[in-house]
Design a protein around this motif. Sequence first.
Motif, PDB file in Angstrom:
ATOM      1  N   THR A 164       1.987   4.474  -3.594  1.00  0.00           N
ATOM      2  CA  THR A 164       1.314   5.735  -3.287  1.00  0.00           C
ATOM      3  C   THR A 164       2.287   6.787  -2.776  1.00  0.00           C
ATOM      4  O   THR A 164       2.151   7.966  -3.101  1.00  0.00           O
ATOM      5  CB  THR A 164       0.189   5.525  -2.247  1.00  0.00           C
ATOM      6  OG1 THR A 164       0.744   4.926  -1.082  1.00  0.00           O
ATOM      7  CG2 THR A 164      -0.911   4.655  -2.797  1.00  0.00           C
ATOM      8  N   ALA A 214       4.306   8.163  -5.772  1.00  0.00           N
ATOM      9  CA  ALA A 214       3.449   9.051  -6.567  1.00  0.00           C
ATOM     10  C   ALA A 214       3.200  10.364  -5.834  1.00  0.00           C
ATOM     11  O   ALA A 214       3.193  11.440  -6.450  1.00  0.00           O
ATOM     12  CB  ALA A 214       2.123   8.358  -6.869  1.00  0.00           C
ATOM     13  N   ALA A 215       3.015  10.304  -4.522  1.00  0.00           N
ATOM     14  CA  ALA A 215       2.791  11.525  -3.738  1.00  0.00           C
ATOM     15  C   ALA A 215       4.023  12.425  -3.773  1.00  0.00           C
ATOM     16  O   ALA A 215       3.898  13.653  -3.877  1.00  0.00           O
ATOM     17  CB  ALA A 215       2.436  11.169  -2.300  1.00  0.00           C
ATOM     18  N   LEU A 272      -3.669  15.019  -3.806  1.00  0.00           N
ATOM     19  CA  LEU A 272      -3.144  14.098  -2.800  1.00  0.00           C
ATOM     20  C   LEU A 272      -3.924  14.140  -1.495  1.00  0.00           C
ATOM     21  O   LEU A 272      -3.747  13.291  -0.648  1.00  0.00           O
ATOM     22  CB  LEU A 272      -1.677  14.428  -2.504  1.00  0.00           C
ATOM     23  CG  LEU A 272      -0.715  14.219  -3.659  1.00  0.00           C
ATOM     24  CD1 LEU A 272       0.670  14.690  -3.273  1.00  0.00           C
ATOM     25  CD2 LEU A 272      -0.673  12.765  -4.086  1.00  0.00           C
ATOM     26  N   MET A 328       0.833  -1.211   0.000  1.00  0.00           N
ATOM     27  CA  MET A 328       0.000   0.000   0.000  1.00  0.00           C
ATOM     28  C   MET A 328       0.867   1.262   0.000  1.00  0.00           C
ATOM     29  O   MET A 328       0.534   2.249  -0.643  1.00  0.00           O
ATOM     30  CB  MET A 328      -0.903   0.010   1.242  1.00  0.00           C
ATOM     31  CG  MET A 328      -1.973  -1.039   1.220  1.00  0.00           C
ATOM     32  SD  MET A 328      -2.992  -1.219   2.716  1.00  0.00           S
ATOM     33  CE  MET A 328      -2.606   0.110   3.773  1.00  0.00           C
ATOM     34  N   GLU A 331       3.988  14.075  -7.160  1.00  0.00           N
ATOM     35  CA  GLU A 331       2.882  15.024  -7.279  1.00  0.00           C
ATOM     36  C   GLU A 331       3.126  16.291  -6.467  1.00  0.00           C
ATOM     37  O   GLU A 331       2.715  17.387  -6.861  1.00  0.00           O
ATOM     38  CB  GLU A 331       1.581  14.355  -6.824  1.00  0.00           C
ATOM     39  CG  GLU A 331       0.359  15.228  -6.922  1.00  0.00           C
ATOM     40  CD  GLU A 331      -0.082  15.521  -8.353  1.00  0.00           C
ATOM     41  OE1 GLU A 331      -0.708  16.571  -8.554  1.00  0.00           O
ATOM     42  OE2 GLU A 331       0.203  14.706  -9.247  1.00  0.00           O
ATOM     43  N   PRO A 388      -9.010  10.877  -1.438  1.00  0.00           N
ATOM     44  CA  PRO A 388      -8.831   9.575  -2.066  1.00  0.00           C
ATOM     45  C   PRO A 388      -9.060   9.657  -3.580  1.00  0.00           C
ATOM     46  O   PRO A 388      -9.823  10.485  -4.059  1.00  0.00           O
ATOM     47  CB  PRO A 388      -9.906   8.697  -1.418  1.00  0.00           C
ATOM     48  CG  PRO A 388     -10.343   9.441  -0.204  1.00  0.00           C
ATOM     49  CD  PRO A 388     -10.061  10.891  -0.448  1.00  0.00           C
ATOM     50  N   SER A 389      -8.361   8.788  -4.287  1.00  0.00           N
ATOM     51  CA  SER A 389      -8.535   8.726  -5.746  1.00  0.00           C
ATOM     52  C   SER A 389      -9.925   8.222  -6.086  1.00  0.00           C
ATOM     53  O   SER A 389     -10.482   7.403  -5.350  1.00  0.00           O
ATOM     54  CB  SER A 389      -7.503   7.795  -6.356  1.00  0.00           C
ATOM     55  OG  SER A 389      -6.213   8.275  -6.099  1.00  0.00           O
TER      56      SER A 389
END
Length: 124
Positions: free
Chosen positions: A42, A45-46, A115, A38, A49, A118-119
């Motif tokens: 993420t 990517a965070a 961010l 998990m 971003e 939630p996606s």
Amino acid sequence: MLFAVCFALLIPLEAVPLDVAAGLIFVASVGFSVAEAMFGPTATAAAAEAAPPGAEGRASAIFQLSWGLPVALAPGLLALLLTAGNALTWSALALTCASAVPALLALRKRLPGALREPSPPVAA
């Protein structure tokens, strides 16, 4: 929090029977695997971003270094901690992970909007 819970499961290893200790190690290992699955994608990517435009790759590389360096140093540090005792080692790691939660909640306000929420679900 899942990392913290898994470390906490290892605290009583010396105080429980061997079969219980083996079960705790198994559950903690599965939990660590889930937490890493998990966290890894993420978090990378965070980091990208949250970077200024054009610096996404550099931010990702710095993030990976910040994660990889402790992993490389961990065996020596863990050996040092274990000389102080099993419960102290796992307690320190559990508390360190748990302390990340308020830090992340405080940083959440500074992250880009994408961010903070939630996606959206992925259409089938």
